[in-house]
Design a protein around this motif. Structure first.
Motif, PDB file in Angstrom:
ATOM      1  N   ILE A  57      -3.798   0.036   8.105  1.00  0.00           N
ATOM      2  CA  ILE A  57      -2.480  -0.501   7.732  1.00  0.00           C
ATOM      3  C   ILE A  57      -1.702  -0.746   9.018  1.00  0.00           C
ATOM      4  CG2 ILE A  57      -0.385  -0.152   6.388  1.00  0.00           C
ATOM      5  CD1 ILE A  57      -1.844   1.893   4.684  1.00  0.00           C
ATOM      6  N   ASN A  58      -1.418  -2.006   9.311  1.00  0.00           N
ATOM      7  CA  ASN A  58      -0.742  -2.313  10.565  1.00  0.00           C
ATOM      8  C   ASN A  58       0.766  -2.421  10.384  1.00  0.00           C
ATOM      9  OD1 ASN A  58      -0.008  -3.026  13.123  1.00  0.00           O
ATOM     10  ND2 ASN A  58      -0.638  -5.174  12.932  1.00  0.00           N
ATOM     11  N   VAL A  98      -4.357  -4.076   6.007  1.00  0.00           N
ATOM     12  CA  VAL A  98      -3.055  -4.400   5.426  1.00  0.00           C
ATOM     13  C   VAL A  98      -2.162  -4.784   6.595  1.00  0.00           C
ATOM     14  CG1 VAL A  98      -1.070  -3.586   4.116  1.00  0.00           C
ATOM     15  CG2 VAL A  98      -3.352  -2.705   3.564  1.00  0.00           C
ATOM     16  N   GLN A  99      -1.688  -6.019   6.595  1.00  0.00           N
ATOM     17  CA  GLN A  99      -0.842  -6.517   7.676  1.00  0.00           C
ATOM     18  C   GLN A  99       0.570  -6.717   7.133  1.00  0.00           C
ATOM     19  OE1 GLN A  99      -1.120  -7.101  10.912  1.00  0.00           O
ATOM     20  NE2 GLN A  99       0.619  -8.450  11.270  1.00  0.00           N
ATOM     21  N   LEU A 100       1.533  -5.993   7.719  1.00  0.00           N
ATOM     22  CA  LEU A 100       2.914  -6.175   7.284  1.00  0.00           C
ATOM     23  C   LEU A 100       3.479  -7.434   7.907  1.00  0.00           C
ATOM     24  CD1 LEU A 100       4.519  -4.249   5.460  1.00  0.00           C
ATOM     25  CD2 LEU A 100       2.574  -3.138   6.478  1.00  0.00           C
ATOM     26  N   PHE A 145      -4.850  -7.835   3.129  1.00  0.00           N
ATOM     27  CA  PHE A 145      -3.621  -8.000   2.342  1.00  0.00           C
ATOM     28  C   PHE A 145      -2.523  -8.271   3.370  1.00  0.00           C
ATOM     29  CE2 PHE A 145      -6.310  -4.833   0.375  1.00  0.00           C
ATOM     30  CZ  PHE A 145      -6.421  -5.287  -0.935  1.00  0.00           C
ATOM     31  N   ILE A 146      -1.951  -9.449   3.316  1.00  0.00           N
ATOM     32  CA  ILE A 146      -0.792  -9.739   4.177  1.00  0.00           C
ATOM     33  C   ILE A 146       0.428  -9.563   3.275  1.00  0.00           C
ATOM     34  CG2 ILE A 146       0.446 -11.548   5.428  1.00  0.00           C
ATOM     35  CD1 ILE A 146      -2.412 -12.625   6.200  1.00  0.00           C
ATOM     36  N   ILE A 147       1.250  -8.588   3.610  1.00  0.00           N
ATOM     37  CA  ILE A 147       2.371  -8.252   2.715  1.00  0.00           C
ATOM     38  C   ILE A 147       3.696  -8.568   3.416  1.00  0.00           C
ATOM     39  CG2 ILE A 147       3.477  -6.418   1.374  1.00  0.00           C
ATOM     40  CD1 ILE A 147       0.765  -5.097   1.089  1.00  0.00           C
ATOM     41  N   ARG A 148       4.373  -9.595   2.901  1.00  0.00           N
ATOM     42  CA  ARG A 148       5.657  -9.993   3.494  1.00  0.00           C
ATOM     43  C   ARG A 148       6.787  -9.347   2.698  1.00  0.00           C
ATOM     44  NH1 ARG A 148       4.141 -16.163   3.038  1.00  0.00           N
ATOM     45  NH2 ARG A 148       2.764 -16.443   4.846  1.00  0.00           N
ATOM     46  N   SER A 149       7.745  -8.779   3.444  1.00  0.00           N
ATOM     47  CA  SER A 149       8.912  -8.217   2.773  1.00  0.00           C
ATOM     48  C   SER A 149      10.158  -8.626   3.530  1.00  0.00           C
ATOM     49  CB  SER A 149       8.786  -6.697   2.680  1.00  0.00           C
ATOM     50  OG  SER A 149       9.736  -6.201   1.756  1.00  0.00           O
ATOM     51  N   THR A 204      -2.339 -13.009   0.412  1.00  0.00           N
ATOM     52  CA  THR A 204      -0.960 -12.876   0.900  1.00  0.00           C
ATOM     53  C   THR A 204      -0.019 -12.580  -0.269  1.00  0.00           C
ATOM     54  OG1 THR A 204      -1.430 -14.421   2.682  1.00  0.00           O
ATOM     55  CG2 THR A 204       0.890 -14.098   2.142  1.00  0.00           C
ATOM     56  N   TYR A 205       0.857 -11.607  -0.055  1.00  0.00           N
ATOM     57  CA  TYR A 205       1.799 -11.190  -1.103  1.00  0.00           C
ATOM     58  C   TYR A 205       3.232 -11.163  -0.589  1.00  0.00           C
ATOM     59  CZ  TYR A 205      -2.124  -9.467  -3.837  1.00  0.00           C
ATOM     60  OH  TYR A 205      -3.283  -9.390  -4.561  1.00  0.00           O
ATOM     61  N   HIS A 206       4.151 -11.502  -1.449  1.00  0.00           N
ATOM     62  CA  HIS A 206       5.559 -11.216  -1.200  1.00  0.00           C
ATOM     63  C   HIS A 206       5.912  -9.976  -2.007  1.00  0.00           C
ATOM     64  CE1 HIS A 206       6.550 -15.640   0.009  1.00  0.00           C
ATOM     65  NE2 HIS A 206       5.726 -15.029   0.840  1.00  0.00           N
ATOM     66  N   ALA A 207       6.502  -8.997  -1.366  1.00  0.00           N
ATOM     67  CA  ALA A 207       6.819  -7.732  -2.044  1.00  0.00           C
ATOM     68  C   ALA A 207       8.213  -7.271  -1.630  1.00  0.00           C
ATOM     69  CB  ALA A 207       5.778  -6.673  -1.707  1.00  0.00           C
TER      70      ALA A 207
END
Ligand code: NAP
Length: 282
Positions: A57-58, A98-100, A145-149, A204-207
């Motif tokens: 998890i980065n 997992v890339q934030l 998983f690229i998770i954009r917040s 890629t996800y928006h969370a």
């Protein structure tokens, strides 16, 4: 037992992940800059190959947007090449990544929330370096998983703590009324990260927490929940404190989470209330 490597573990989101994970279910390896600088390719490869985590998890990044403008080489070294290094080792050992990432990959000119299918067009050095990091992750791994917040607050420097520090001061706090986003607690972001990493729903996800507000509304809610008073003045971004070089419209639509219908993010006010109550309890 799954082994998880939390990179940038001392930051806001790394700390929140450690708070919400179940140590009985996961073996955790925590590193931050002092233990392992992600820009050192050989060190990253060595650490990954010796420890062989199942998931990386980065959370490590240069997140100070003003510093990124001043030192673009540093921003790209950490936010882009650091992510590349972790992706290279992940691919070698077969780990998930997992890339934030962030709303700053968009231009902020939309008037409707960005979905995962909208084109990116970052305007800031921070946003450009984060998009480059996303691209490296996509290039070097497929189990990602690229998770954009956006507007994340937890234990660290953030808007919530900035507003609370300003409470009680004589002079008014200048808060942007033309910036829109979805305040998201680091803990709620940590929960969705831990949920997704156990799945094979890569991509890629928006969370973000549900609901959209202006910075000014956000500041008012923080003060109301804290039972504190401060003079707030609604101003345009160019005059605002605590949030100067952001995209104006930062709202993300959690489109894919909604479509796959497996995880529901809480409302931003509910999440903020939980955070404020926990902070009070110390
Ligand atoms: N906060 C938000 O609103 C938000 C919103 C969306 C996405 N994100 C993304 O979420 C991630 C984590 O954000 P955060 O709020 O937890 O950030 P943070 O609190 O600034 O934490 C980042 C951590 O990374 C460390 N770091 C910096 N350079 C490093 C290097 N070369 N090697 C290893 N570690 C290094 C930092 O150490 P130092 O502090 O010592 O430099 C810090 O402990 C970032 O990718 C960010 O882009 C954040």
């Amino acid at each position: 037992m799954q082994k998880v490597w939390i990179v940038g573990s001392a930051g806001q989101i790394g700390t929140a992940i450690n708070e919400v994970l179940d140590p009985v279910e996961l073996r955790v390896l925590n590193t931050d800059k002092e233990e392992l600088d992600i820009t050192d390719t050989d060190e990253v490869l060595n650490f990954g190959e010796i420890n062989r985590p199942d998931v990386i998890i980065n959370c490590a990044a240069v997140t100070d947007t003003a510093l990124c403008e001043e030192e673009p080489e540093l921003a790209f070294r950490v936010n882009a090449l650091g992510a590349r290094n972790l992706s290279i080792v992940a691919r070698k050992i077969g780990a998930k990544v997992v890339q934030l990432s962030t709303d700053d990959v968009f231009d902020g000119e939309s008037r409707t929330p960005y979905t995962e299918f909208d084109d990116t067009n970052p305007k800031t050095v921070y946003g450009k370096s984060k998009r480059a990091g996303e691209n490296y992750v996509k290039e070097f791994t497929h189990k990602h998983f690229i998770i954009r917040s956006n507007w994340v607050y937890g234990k660290g420097n953030n808007f919530v703590n900035g507003v609370l520090e300003a409470a009680g001061e004589e002079r008014p706090l200048l808060v942007a009324s033309d910036q829109f986003g979805s305040p998201t607690s680091a803990k709620d972001l940590a929960r969705i990260i831990l949920y997704l990493m156990h799945t094979n729903e890569y991509g890629t996800y928006h969370a973000t927490c549900k609901g959209i507000c202006s910075r000014y509304d956000f500041a008012q809610e923080i003060l109301a929940l804290a039972g504190k008073e401060a003079k707030l003045r609604a101003v345009p971004t160019s005059q605002a404190e605590l949030s100067s070089v952001r995209p104006a419209y930062a709202a993300l639509d959690n489109f894919i989470l909604r479509v796959i219908d497996v995880y529901d993010m809480p409302d931003w006010k509910t999440s903020l209330k939980e955070y404020m109550e926990e902070s009070r309890e110390g």
